[in-house]
Write an enzyme that holds these catalytic residues in place. Structure first.
Site, mmCIF file in Angstrom:
data_model
loop_
_atom_site.group_PDB
_atom_site.id
_atom_site.type_symbol
_atom_site.label_atom_id
_atom_site.label_comp_id
_atom_site.label_asym_id
_atom_site.label_seq_id
_atom_site.Cartn_x
_atom_site.Cartn_y
_atom_site.Cartn_z
ATOM 1 N N LEU A 1 -53.154 -64.196 -34.724
ATOM 2 C CA LEU A 1 -51.918 -64.043 -33.963
ATOM 3 C C LEU A 1 -51.171 -62.780 -34.365
ATOM 4 O O LEU A 1 -50.802 -62.604 -35.521
ATOM 5 C CB LEU A 1 -51.020 -65.266 -34.181
ATOM 6 N N ASP A 2 -50.953 -61.901 -33.419
ATOM 7 C CA ASP A 2 -50.158 -60.686 -33.603
ATOM 8 C C ASP A 2 -50.653 -59.809 -34.748
ATOM 9 O O ASP A 2 -49.871 -59.092 -35.378
ATOM 10 C CB ASP A 2 -48.673 -61.036 -33.822
ATOM 11 N N GLU A 3 -51.945 -59.862 -35.042
ATOM 12 C CA GLU A 3 -52.497 -59.045 -36.125
ATOM 13 C C GLU A 3 -53.611 -58.131 -35.629
ATOM 14 O O GLU A 3 -54.364 -57.571 -36.426
ATOM 15 C CB GLU A 3 -53.018 -59.942 -37.258
#
Length: 279
Positions: free
Chosen positions: A223-225
């Site tokens: 997630l969001d990486e």
């Protein structure tokens, strides 16, 4: 004349630029621009924009390049210089979606918006003003897998080259992401991971932050990486309320997403591990 973009990356070696320019010259091509970069660990990246006679066979050029370079670890691809076909995923927030639709309407996006998909019908009246198909696919009374399968069936109709998450507030599963590897672009506020969850601007206000910003990145299984494409920030001070911060943050999100998409749609972004090289 037809314009193309040659992308090349792999281990650095002597003569790479010479081989590329020689092969393009022999195929009656004219180089318009060329950018290259060698990373500290010896990885070579190059973007070459060129024009050619309409009769050019890109596969022949690739074959000639592979024979000239004779290095199996070099990645080569030639893309036509054209607008990319995209589908936008959104939820309820309009600011990123509306910015993209307006730019598309005035031919400033370098993309063809084929459709908008949303798990709410809130934005349907606005999208309809642009004559773009809107697909309301609710997540209610569905598992995440069932909801994503319904979205994938819709995407199959359009066969987009890229997905754009314009404040799409659903976490995508690894199975969904695998259908568009390195082809899904997301925008989020730069407070992550410091301010995770609901009301990030309220959390930031309570901590007295001095900058707000946004990050556009490719989506991967974390997630969001995913690899970061573009970022920007705005200085603020103690006079800003949480509402002020949210309003200014939306402006930064719009500009960062648009900038990132222009880079991606113009084939300027290489993914290297969990990083990007932008030429």
């Amino acid at each position: 004349m037809t314009k193309h973009i040659l992308l090349m990356d792999g281990p650095d070696a002597k003569g790479l630029i010479f081989h590329v320019t020689s092969v393009l010259y022999k195929n009656e091509c004219n180089i318009i621009s060329q950018d290259e970069y060698v990373s500290p660990d010896g990885q070579f990246f190059m973007r070459t924009e060129f024009e050619s006679p309409d009769k050019l066979d890109p596969q022949k050029v690739l074959k000639d390049l592979r024979e000239a370079i004779a290095t199996p670890d070099i990645n080569l691809r030639i893309n036509p210089k054209k607008k990319k076909d995209i589908v936008i995923l959104a939820t309820k927030e309009h600011h990123c979606l509306s910015d993209l639709l307006i730019r598309y309407n005035f031919d400033e996006l370098d993309a063809n918006i084929l459709a908008v998909v949303s798990n709410y019908n809130t934005l349907q009246p606005f999208v309809s003003k642009f004559g773009i198909p809107f697909h309301y696919i609710t997540h209610e009374h569905k598992t995440r897998e069932e909801h994503e399968e319904a979205i994938l069936r819709t995407l199959k109709i359009y066969q987009p080259e890229y997905l754009v998450l314009a404040k799409y507030m659903r976490i995508l599963s690894p199975e969904f992401v695998s259908h568009y590897p390195n082809k899904t672009v997301n925008i989020h506020h730069s407070f992550l991971p410091a301010f995770i969850g609901a009301n990030p601007y309220r959390q930031a206000y309570e901590r007295g932050v001095k900058i707000i910003g946004a990050t556009a990145h490719f989506v991967n299984n974390n997630l969001d990486e995913g690899p970061i494409i573009a970022q920007n920030v705005k200085d603020i001070d103690h006079r800003y309320t949480a509402s002020d911060m949210a309003r200014e943050g939306k402006e930064v999100e719009k500009s960062v997403l648009t900038h990132a998409l222009k880079l991606v749609f113009n084939d300027r972004v290489f993914i290297y591990g969990n990083r990007t090289v932008v030429l």
